[in-house]
Design a protein around this motif. Sequence first.
Motif, mmCIF file in Angstrom:
data_model
loop_
_atom_site.group_PDB
_atom_site.id
_atom_site.type_symbol
_atom_site.label_atom_id
_atom_site.label_comp_id
_atom_site.label_asym_id
_atom_site.label_seq_id
_atom_site.Cartn_x
_atom_site.Cartn_y
_atom_site.Cartn_z
ATOM 1 N N ILE A 150 -12.607 65.613 15.743
ATOM 2 C CA ILE A 150 -11.924 64.768 16.735
ATOM 3 C C ILE A 150 -11.749 63.358 16.200
ATOM 4 N N ALA A 151 -12.802 62.823 15.563
ATOM 5 C CA ALA A 151 -12.730 61.469 15.012
ATOM 6 C C ALA A 151 -11.674 61.381 13.909
ATOM 7 N N VAL A 152 -11.633 62.389 13.037
ATOM 8 C CA VAL A 152 -10.666 62.379 11.938
ATOM 9 C C VAL A 152 -9.241 62.476 12.474
ATOM 10 N N VAL A 153 -9.009 63.413 13.396
ATOM 11 C CA VAL A 153 -7.671 63.588 13.955
ATOM 12 C C VAL A 153 -7.245 62.337 14.714
ATOM 13 N N TRP A 154 -8.169 61.742 15.458
ATOM 14 C CA TRP A 154 -7.867 60.502 16.185
ATOM 15 C C TRP A 154 -7.503 59.390 15.220
ATOM 16 N N GLY A 155 -8.259 59.285 14.123
ATOM 17 C CA GLY A 155 -7.960 58.265 13.121
ATOM 18 C C GLY A 155 -6.610 58.476 12.467
ATOM 19 N N VAL A 156 -6.307 59.744 12.131
ATOM 20 C CA VAL A 156 -5.008 60.060 11.526
ATOM 21 C C VAL A 156 -3.876 59.754 12.497
ATOM 22 N N PHE A 157 -4.078 60.080 13.773
ATOM 23 C CA PHE A 157 -3.066 59.828 14.794
ATOM 24 C C PHE A 157 -2.721 58.345 14.877
ATOM 25 N N TRP A 158 -3.753 57.499 14.939
ATOM 26 C CA TRP A 158 -3.494 56.060 15.038
ATOM 27 C C TRP A 158 -2.965 55.493 13.722
ATOM 28 N N ALA A 159 -3.391 56.059 12.607
ATOM 29 C CA ALA A 159 -2.849 55.614 11.319
ATOM 30 C C ALA A 159 -1.354 55.885 11.250
ATOM 31 N N ILE A 160 -0.929 57.035 11.767
ATOM 32 C CA ILE A 160 0.492 57.363 11.778
ATOM 33 C C ILE A 160 1.263 56.388 12.671
ATOM 34 N N ILE A 161 0.696 56.095 13.827
ATOM 35 C CA ILE A 161 1.365 55.170 14.750
ATOM 36 C C ILE A 161 1.498 53.781 14.141
ATOM 37 N N PHE A 162 0.389 53.255 13.636
ATOM 38 C CA PHE A 162 0.434 51.909 13.047
ATOM 39 C C PHE A 162 1.309 51.881 11.797
ATOM 40 N N GLY A 163 1.266 52.976 11.013
ATOM 41 C CA GLY A 163 2.126 53.042 9.837
ATOM 42 C C GLY A 163 3.590 53.044 10.214
ATOM 43 N N THR A 164 3.931 53.773 11.284
ATOM 44 C CA THR A 164 5.316 53.814 11.755
ATOM 45 C C THR A 164 5.760 52.446 12.250
ATOM 46 N N LEU A 165 4.898 51.791 12.997
ATOM 47 C CA LEU A 165 5.222 50.446 13.504
ATOM 48 C C LEU A 165 5.387 49.456 12.361
ATOM 49 N N PHE A 166 4.536 49.577 11.335
ATOM 50 C CA PHE A 166 4.625 48.665 10.193
ATOM 51 C C PHE A 166 5.936 48.862 9.445
ATOM 52 N N VAL A 167 6.302 50.120 9.222
ATOM 53 C CA VAL A 167 7.562 50.412 8.526
ATOM 54 C C VAL A 167 8.746 49.906 9.336
ATOM 55 N N ALA A 168 8.695 50.122 10.648
ATOM 56 C CA ALA A 168 9.793 49.679 11.506
ATOM 57 C C ALA A 168 9.920 48.156 11.476
ATOM 58 N N SER A 169 8.771 47.472 11.516
ATOM 59 C CA SER A 169 8.816 46.010 11.505
ATOM 60 C C SER A 169 9.279 45.472 10.165
ATOM 61 N N THR A 170 8.951 46.203 9.081
ATOM 62 C CA THR A 170 9.349 45.773 7.733
ATOM 63 C C THR A 170 10.836 46.024 7.485
ATOM 64 N N TRP A 171 11.300 47.187 7.860
ATOM 65 C CA TRP A 171 12.685 47.571 7.577
ATOM 66 C C TRP A 171 13.687 46.954 8.549
ATOM 67 N N PHE A 172 13.287 46.865 9.805
ATOM 68 C CA PHE A 172 14.246 46.444 10.818
ATOM 69 C C PHE A 172 13.925 45.081 11.423
ATOM 70 N N GLY A 173 12.837 44.480 10.968
ATOM 71 C CA GLY A 173 12.491 43.150 11.447
ATOM 72 C C GLY A 173 12.006 43.116 12.870
ATOM 73 N N PHE A 174 11.498 44.258 13.365
ATOM 74 C CA PHE A 174 10.974 44.257 14.715
ATOM 75 C C PHE A 174 9.635 43.521 14.715
ATOM 76 N N GLY A 175 9.363 42.852 15.782
ATOM 77 C CA GLY A 175 8.068 42.166 15.901
ATOM 78 C C GLY A 175 7.143 42.939 16.795
ATOM 79 N N PHE A 176 5.956 43.227 16.307
ATOM 80 C CA PHE A 176 4.968 43.975 17.102
ATOM 81 C C PHE A 176 3.663 43.190 17.150
#
Length: 217
Positions: free
Chosen positions: A191-217
């Motif tokens: 559960i801890a590993v899956v939870w960590g992977v889940f949030w890593a994916i979310i934060f990674g997606t937000l980081f890519v979006a903010s980098t590529w499209f200039g969104f502010g989060f």
Amino acid sequence: MTDTEFDPKSGDSETDFRLSTLLADLAQGSHEERITIGDLLAAMQRRALGAMIFIFAVPVALPLPPGVSTIFGAPLLFLTAQLMLGMQPWLPKLITNRSLTRREFGRIVSAVAPWLHRAESVMKPRGQFVGQSPFIYLLGAMCLILSIILFLPIPLGNMLPAFAVSVISLGLLVRDGLWMTIGFVLGLVAIAVVWGVFWAIIFGTLFVASTWFGFGF
């Protein structure tokens, strides 16, 4: 006492029931081209619920084609919920009619057999209170949570939870409280590993979006 609790007078101990033997017989038995979920349940008859859960959990823990994992994943939701509630094992016809080829089932048995033989050789009845109420319901709740995670589209969301459920179910089958406890701890880790992977994916997606499209989060 419910069917999910341990009854010393029942005939489901490791002395007269080897899951590895039953699986091998199923894989080599009938001449039918396909084997259904209903066939597996019929073969179990009134064996321990732990055996049923193991049969449906272990294929999901193996690197098999996604379709095979889906066939075996659905029954886990029902069986683990029944374990948590102390109910008799039952599956709807929609699930029992699902099938896979006997060749695919044979591949699963071949992959599992060496590990199952080793587990059966070291497992033994001990700490049996872990498999009795109220602990049995806690184990059931853990298995249900892990079974739900199996359906989430998250990397490592299949194999780790399924492996933990497999260990718990083997412990239930042989009445080995040590293995049940190890499986529960593995479930927490999964559960801890899956939870960590889940949030890593979310934060990674937000980081890519903010980098590529200039969104502010």
